[in-house]
Scaffold this motif. Structure first.
Motif, PDB file in Angstrom:
ATOM      1  N   VAL A  83       9.408   1.071   3.750  1.00 16.58           N
ATOM      2  CA  VAL A  83       8.811   2.507   3.067  1.00 16.58           C
ATOM      3  C   VAL A  83       8.557   3.368   4.412  1.00 16.58           C
ATOM      4  O   VAL A  83       8.867   4.500   4.411  1.00 16.58           O
ATOM      5  N   LEU A  97       7.790   8.785  -2.587  1.00 13.46           N
ATOM      6  CA  LEU A  97       6.788   7.921  -2.124  1.00 13.46           C
ATOM      7  C   LEU A  97       5.578   8.066  -2.837  1.00 13.46           C
ATOM      8  O   LEU A  97       4.875   6.936  -2.952  1.00 13.46           O
ATOM      9  N   SER A 125       3.599   5.027  -4.426  1.00  7.42           N
ATOM     10  CA  SER A 125       2.126   4.549  -4.249  1.00  7.42           C
ATOM     11  C   SER A 125       1.677   4.209  -5.583  1.00  7.42           C
ATOM     12  O   SER A 125       0.488   3.544  -5.508  1.00  7.42           O
ATOM     13  N   VAL A 144       2.561   3.501   2.497  1.00  9.28           N
ATOM     14  CA  VAL A 144       2.992   4.804   1.708  1.00  9.28           C
ATOM     15  C   VAL A 144       2.638   6.202   2.268  1.00  9.28           C
ATOM     16  O   VAL A 144       3.222   7.086   2.471  1.00  9.28           O
TER      17      VAL A 144
END
Length: 433
Positions: free
Chosen positions: A210, A229, A233, A242
């Motif tokens: 990530v 992202l 999450s 994240v």
């Protein structure tokens, strides 16, 4: 002392020594590659390649003007190599030409030492050694290349090497005070940064986690990466990485914009430099702080697949960018004529909620005689409003448990942007017109 010694030694002796050493190195490399092969199946290795190099040297020295002896020896060597090659096909069913081509290049080392700089001969030897050794690496790399990857490369070459040189560098009209060349140059520069990010993600870091995905994605588009992202999450709320990845994506946005400024307007780039250093340092500190806090609580093993970042080099994308570039050129010219620099500052806040690259590159090219201070302020305003947009995306699409930290992180960056744009005098940093 070494320089004086080299003056005493005849150049022909030095060249002979180089040919012997380089040929021997090539032969040893061939020996190492085929160390487990049967001797009868090999054309030759260390001694053979060394003698081939010496043969080329001697025959070149005999007739350096006409090259008759050298060409005759090369023809004889080519006949022997051809006999070996066809016999190898019949008996072993192997069609590779690498060793034979290396032998021919080794034969040419003698003339090269006399006619070319030493660094060029050394570079040739280095290339031969590397290419011989990376067969397996190239094989593994080719397996990663998808069917349309070379089409993508061809598109980039067309964008940068065919279309760009053909475009005129004269403004289309007073209302559009940019030339087709400048419009497409902006497309090429932005596409180059995006393409580099894509290649790193696909071939260098194909299994990036990530954090690395956030960093590489930020070079491509920090807004798109924030959206990806944020959605991740929500899917994996237990992964605490994240949030720092989102912050690192914004960090790379500052780097990307500064690189664009440096390419198009170095005066503005150096004016922006102290601000961007602070932006980058603050965002990195925030990201590391969240990363350590997440590590203390335990992280998941989330990875983002390559499909999350599609290839940015599409003609449709390039045309959309060019259209936005022209639109902002017209809009900027109109706003400047009616409202001056203050209108551009207000416009920059609005632009920040869209794609900011076409707008700021327009400003960096300075086709409207805009003061550098106005360009710097407008750039900071666009970045600030773009951070507000990313915060809104992250809050709307992301995990609810991360909202508080997201608000804190982006509020700091937004406040810094406002502070730098309106409360720190620009004329005290470097030379701003």
């Amino acid at each position: 002392m070494l320089h004086d010694l080299l003056k005493v030694i005849p150049p022909s002796l030095i060249n002979f020594f180089l040919v012997v050493v380089f040929s021997l190195l090539i032969g040893v490399e061939q020996r190492r590659r085929y160390i487990n092969a049967e001797a009868e199946t090999l054309f030759g290795t260390d001694r053979t390649f060394t003698l081939i190099g010496i043969l080329g040297y001697v025959l070149y020295v005999l007739s350096p003007q006409t090259l008759l002896a050298f060409m005759g020896g090369g023809l004889a060597l080519l006949v022997l190599l051809s006999i070996y090659y066809f016999q190898r096909i019949q008996q072993q069913h192997k069609f590779g030409l690498t060793t034979l081509i290396i032998a021919l290049l080794t034969y040419c080392l003698g003339p090269l030492t006399f006619t070319q700089p030493s660094w060029l001969v050394l570079l040739l030897v280095v290339c031969l050694l590397i290419i011989s050794e990376i067969k397996d690496v190239l094989f593994q790399f080719s397996r990663k290349v998808e069917n349309d990857e070379f089409i993508t490369l061809a598109k980039f070459l067309v964008l940068a090497g065919v279309i760009l040189p053909l475009l005129p560098d004269t403004p289309v009209s007073p209302a559009i005070n940019v030339s087709p060349y400048r419009v497409w140059l902006a497309v090429v520069v932005v596409s180059s940064i995006s393409y580099a990010s894509y290649l790193l993600k696909k071939f260098v870091f194909p299994n990036a986690g990530v954090i690395l995905t956030g960093i590489l994605g930020g070079l491509y588009s920090s807004t798109a990466t924030t959206v990806i992202l944020a959605r991740k999450s929500r899917e994996t709320p237990q992964d605490k990485r994240v949030l720092p990845a989102i912050i690192f994506a914004t960090t790379m946005m500052y780097l990307r914009i500064w690189l664009l400024a440096f390419f198009f307007n170095r005066t503005v780039a150096f004016c922006l430099l102290p601000y961007f250093i602070v932006f980058i340092l603050v965002s990195v500190v925030i990201g590391i702080w969240f990363l350590r806090a997440g590590a203390a609580q335990g992280n998941g093993n989330t990875t983002l697949g390559l499909k999350e970042h599609t290839n940015p080099l599409e003609f449709k994308t390039a045309l959309v960018f060019a259209g936005l570039f022209i639109f902002f050129a017209v809009a900027t010219n109109y706003v400047l004529n009616l409202y001056g620099g203050q209108g551009v500052n207000i416009m920059s806040f609005i632009v920040g909620f869209t794609d900011i690259d076409p707008f700021i590159i327009n400003l960096f090219q300075s086709k409207w005689n805009v003061a550098d201070a106005v360009i710097v302020t407008a750039t900071l305003n666009a970045i600030t409003s773009n951070n507000v947009l990313k915060l809104a995306y992250a809050l709307a699409l992301g995990d609810k448990g991360k909202r508080r930290n997201l608000v804190i992180a982006f509020s700091i960056l937004v406040l810094l942007g406002v502070l730098f744009a309106y409360f720190i005098p620009l004329d005290t940093l470097f030379f701003v017109q």
